[in-house]
Each structure stands twice: as C-alpha cells, then as structure tokens.
Design a protein around this motif. Structure first.
Motif, PDB file in Angstrom:
ATOM      1  N   GLU A 128       0.816  -1.216   0.000  1.00 39.56           N
ATOM      2  CA  GLU A 128       0.000   0.000   0.000  1.00 39.56           C
ATOM      3  C   GLU A 128       0.854   1.273   0.000  1.00 39.56           C
ATOM      4  O   GLU A 128       0.384   2.334  -0.361  1.00 39.56           O
ATOM      5  N   ASN A 129       2.123   1.162   0.398  1.00 36.93           N
ATOM      6  CA  ASN A 129       3.059   2.297   0.381  1.00 36.93           C
ATOM      7  C   ASN A 129       3.979   2.248  -0.825  1.00 36.93           C
ATOM      8  O   ASN A 129       5.082   2.776  -0.783  1.00 36.93           O
ATOM      9  N   HIS A 130       3.532   1.603  -1.881  1.00 36.10           N
ATOM     10  CA  HIS A 130       4.354   1.359  -3.071  1.00 36.10           C
ATOM     11  C   HIS A 130       5.019   2.626  -3.617  1.00 36.10           C
ATOM     12  O   HIS A 130       6.189   2.595  -3.992  1.00 36.10           O
ATOM     13  N   LYS A 131       4.304   3.735  -3.651  1.00 39.88           N
ATOM     14  CA  LYS A 131       4.882   4.957  -4.232  1.00 39.88           C
ATOM     15  C   LYS A 131       6.081   5.455  -3.431  1.00 39.88           C
ATOM     16  O   LYS A 131       6.971   6.084  -3.979  1.00 39.88           O
ATOM     17  N   LYS A 132       6.120   5.143  -2.135  1.00 39.90           N
ATOM     18  CA  LYS A 132       7.264   5.539  -1.302  1.00 39.90           C
ATOM     19  C   LYS A 132       8.354   4.476  -1.311  1.00 39.90           C
ATOM     20  O   LYS A 132       9.532   4.783  -1.386  1.00 39.90           O
ATOM     21  N   THR A 133       7.960   3.202  -1.208  1.00 36.61           N
ATOM     22  CA  THR A 133       8.949   2.132  -1.059  1.00 36.61           C
ATOM     23  C   THR A 133       9.520   1.631  -2.380  1.00 36.61           C
ATOM     24  O   THR A 133      10.627   1.115  -2.410  1.00 36.61           O
ATOM     25  N   CYS A 134       8.764   1.758  -3.471  1.00 41.80           N
ATOM     26  CA  CYS A 134       9.201   1.228  -4.769  1.00 41.80           C
ATOM     27  C   CYS A 134       9.034   2.277  -5.863  1.00 41.80           C
ATOM     28  O   CYS A 134       8.433   2.010  -6.901  1.00 41.80           O
ATOM     29  N   HIS A 179       0.354  -9.086 -11.385  1.00 41.38           N
ATOM     30  CA  HIS A 179      -0.021  -7.949 -12.219  1.00 41.38           C
ATOM     31  C   HIS A 179       0.997  -6.824 -12.043  1.00 41.38           C
ATOM     32  O   HIS A 179       0.790  -5.907 -11.250  1.00 41.38           O
ATOM     33  N   PRO A 180       2.121  -6.875 -12.790  1.00 35.57           N
ATOM     34  CA  PRO A 180       3.168  -5.866 -12.618  1.00 35.57           C
ATOM     35  C   PRO A 180       2.769  -4.481 -13.125  1.00 35.57           C
ATOM     36  O   PRO A 180       3.320  -3.479 -12.676  1.00 35.57           O
ATOM     37  N   ALA A 181       1.797  -4.406 -14.030  1.00 31.31           N
ATOM     38  CA  ALA A 181       1.419  -3.107 -14.600  1.00 31.31           C
ATOM     39  C   ALA A 181       0.458  -2.325 -13.709  1.00 31.31           C
ATOM     40  O   ALA A 181       0.247  -1.132 -13.918  1.00 31.31           O
ATOM     41  N   LEU A 182      -0.139  -2.977 -12.722  1.00 28.59           N
ATOM     42  CA  LEU A 182      -1.026  -2.255 -11.806  1.00 28.59           C
ATOM     43  C   LEU A 182      -0.203  -1.347 -10.909  1.00 28.59           C
ATOM     44  O   LEU A 182       0.965  -1.596 -10.648  1.00 28.59           O
ATOM     45  N   ASN A 183      -0.815  -0.307 -10.420  1.00 27.07           N
ATOM     46  CA  ASN A 183      -0.131   0.594  -9.493  1.00 27.07           C
ATOM     47  C   ASN A 183      -0.924   0.617  -8.191  1.00 27.07           C
ATOM     48  O   ASN A 183      -1.939   1.282  -8.125  1.00 27.07           O
ATOM     49  N   GLN A 196       0.579  -6.189  -8.063  1.00 27.58           N
ATOM     50  CA  GLN A 196      -0.252  -7.013  -7.189  1.00 27.58           C
ATOM     51  C   GLN A 196      -0.112  -8.491  -7.510  1.00 27.58           C
ATOM     52  O   GLN A 196       0.008  -8.876  -8.669  1.00 27.58           O
ATOM     53  N   ILE A 197      -0.154  -9.300  -6.440  1.00 30.34           N
ATOM     54  CA  ILE A 197      -0.244 -10.746  -6.568  1.00 30.34           C
ATOM     55  C   ILE A 197      -1.660 -11.111  -6.143  1.00 30.34           C
ATOM     56  O   ILE A 197      -2.116 -10.681  -5.080  1.00 30.34           O
ATOM     57  N   ALA A 198      -2.346 -11.873  -6.988  1.00 27.03           N
ATOM     58  CA  ALA A 198      -3.757 -12.143  -6.735  1.00 27.03           C
ATOM     59  C   ALA A 198      -4.089 -13.626  -6.829  1.00 27.03           C
ATOM     60  O   ALA A 198      -3.574 -14.336  -7.681  1.00 27.03           O
ATOM     61  N   CYS A 199      -4.974 -14.033  -5.935  1.00 24.28           N
ATOM     62  CA  CYS A 199      -5.601 -15.347  -5.991  1.00 24.28           C
ATOM     63  C   CYS A 199      -7.100 -15.069  -5.973  1.00 24.28           C
ATOM     64  O   CYS A 199      -7.628 -14.538  -4.999  1.00 24.28           O
ATOM     65  N   LYS A 200      -7.767 -15.387  -7.062  1.00 23.24           N
ATOM     66  CA  LYS A 200      -9.189 -15.094  -7.208  1.00 23.24           C
ATOM     67  C   LYS A 200      -9.988 -16.385  -7.011  1.00 23.24           C
ATOM     68  O   LYS A 200      -9.780 -17.358  -7.743  1.00 23.24           O
ATOM     69  N   ASN A 201     -10.899 -16.397  -6.026  1.00 18.65           N
ATOM     70  CA  ASN A 201     -11.665 -17.603  -5.720  1.00 18.65           C
ATOM     71  C   ASN A 201     -12.439 -18.136  -6.922  1.00 18.65           C
ATOM     72  O   ASN A 201     -12.523 -19.347  -7.121  1.00 18.65           O
ATOM     73  N   ALA A 202     -12.986 -17.254  -7.736  1.00 21.52           N
ATOM     74  CA  ALA A 202     -13.828 -17.676  -8.863  1.00 21.52           C
ATOM     75  C   ALA A 202     -13.076 -18.506  -9.901  1.00 21.52           C
ATOM     76  O   ALA A 202     -13.709 -19.242 -10.663  1.00 21.52           O
ATOM     77  N   VAL A 203     -11.742 -18.417  -9.959  1.00 16.25           N
ATOM     78  CA  VAL A 203     -10.991 -19.191 -10.963  1.00 16.25           C
ATOM     79  C   VAL A 203     -10.328 -20.443 -10.376  1.00 16.25           C
ATOM     80  O   VAL A 203      -9.629 -21.161 -11.095  1.00 16.25           O
ATOM     81  N   GLN A 204     -10.577 -20.711  -9.099  1.00 18.60           N
ATOM     82  CA  GLN A 204     -10.004 -21.908  -8.478  1.00 18.60           C
ATOM     83  C   GLN A 204     -10.873 -23.117  -8.811  1.00 18.60           C
ATOM     84  O   GLN A 204     -12.086 -23.092  -8.557  1.00 18.60           O
ATOM     85  N   PRO A 205     -10.286 -24.165  -9.396  1.00 19.72           N
ATOM     86  CA  PRO A 205     -11.071 -25.362  -9.720  1.00 19.72           C
ATOM     87  C   PRO A 205     -11.730 -25.934  -8.461  1.00 19.72           C
ATOM     88  O   PRO A 205     -11.066 -26.178  -7.452  1.00 19.72           O
TER      89      PRO A 205
END
Length: 153
Positions: free
Chosen positions: A53-59, A91-95, A98-107
């Motif tokens: 959440e502090n990406h703009k400061k830390t990275c 998702h490296p292009a998001l600002n 983000q690393i995501a695990c979406k329940n709807a795509v889990q078999p």
C-alpha cells in the motif's frame, strides 16, 4: 584498466547498441531492495490480494522481482505459476503491482454470483503473503572486470 577506458570511450563516442553490448556482456549485480513480507488481507470474499500500500514511497523506481508464500510457512516461490495449491496471477502493470488469488478461478471453489467464496479452503484461495524487491536508481562504472552499482540518491 582496458575495460574502464573502453567504457569511457563508448559513453562519449559509442552508439547506444555498443554501450548496451558492453554492459550486457558484464556480470550483472542485483540492484533491488526487498521490502517486508505483506499479508494485506485474508482469502475470504473474492480472493487473496497482496500488494504494498506504500508502493509509491517504497518502490518509486518499480518492482524488479517478487516472492510469495503461505502465511503459515512453506516453500517460497518467485513465480506465481509455480504455486501448486492455487491458480494465481501477478499484475506488474497495476499501481501498485499485485499478486492475486481469485476464488472464482479456483477449480472446485464454490462462489456466489458476485464471486464471493461460498465453499471451504482448499479448493478456494489459501492465505498468502508476498514481498517485492524494489528497483534502485544506479549507474554503472567499470572497475576491473566487474560493473559496480552506485546508488544514485
């Protein structure tokens, strides 16, 4: 000494291709700094999403690489495609990235019409934590046969 003279000549008179070739043929030193492990949320709801959440400061120069693991411990992965227990995405292009695990795509994970978890874990998303290695600003200089990274702050 020859490498230093060659680099100096290339920086002044060389083409971009010549400069890139010189630097790419040298051993590269990692220039990123790891942030702390982040466990931003729990996997209830639509999934588990980890980002700084502090990406703009830390990275402020971007993310070079990342690692992800279960909050409870276990193997550490540097590619979400290698995580065996869930389908995950990076998702490296998001600002911020983000690393995501979406329940709807889990078999086999049961979700309602809004994608919210209605079934147990597994097969729904487990609870992950992630960390990001933030790029630093640097300049190369040839010293002997190794390029040395100088922090440009």
């Amino acid at each position: 000494m020859f490498d230093f003279l060659l680099l100096t000549v290339l920086l002044v008179h060389g083409s971009l291709a010549q400069r890139a070739s010189f630097l790419l043929n040298k051993p590269q030193v990692s220039t990123c700094k790891w942030n702390n492990w982040i466990d931003r949320d729990n996997p209830s709801g639509v999934g588990d999403y980890e980002f700084d959440e502090n990406h703009k400061k830390t990275c402020k120069y971007g993310v070079e690489k990342y690692e992800v693991t279960l909050v409870t411990g276990g193997s550490v992965y540097d590619d979400v495609n290698d995580v065996p227990s869930n389908v995950m995405t990076y998702h490296p292009a998001l600002n911020p990235p983000q690393i995501a695990c979406k329940n709807a795509v889990q078999p086999g994970c049961k979700t309602n019409s809004n994608g919210w978890k209605a079934g147990p874990s597994p097969p729904c998303c487990l609870d992950y934590k992630a960390r990001f290695c933030c790029k630093t600003r640097f300049f190369f200089a040839a010293v002997g046969k190794l390029p040395v990274s100088f922090d440009g702050k």
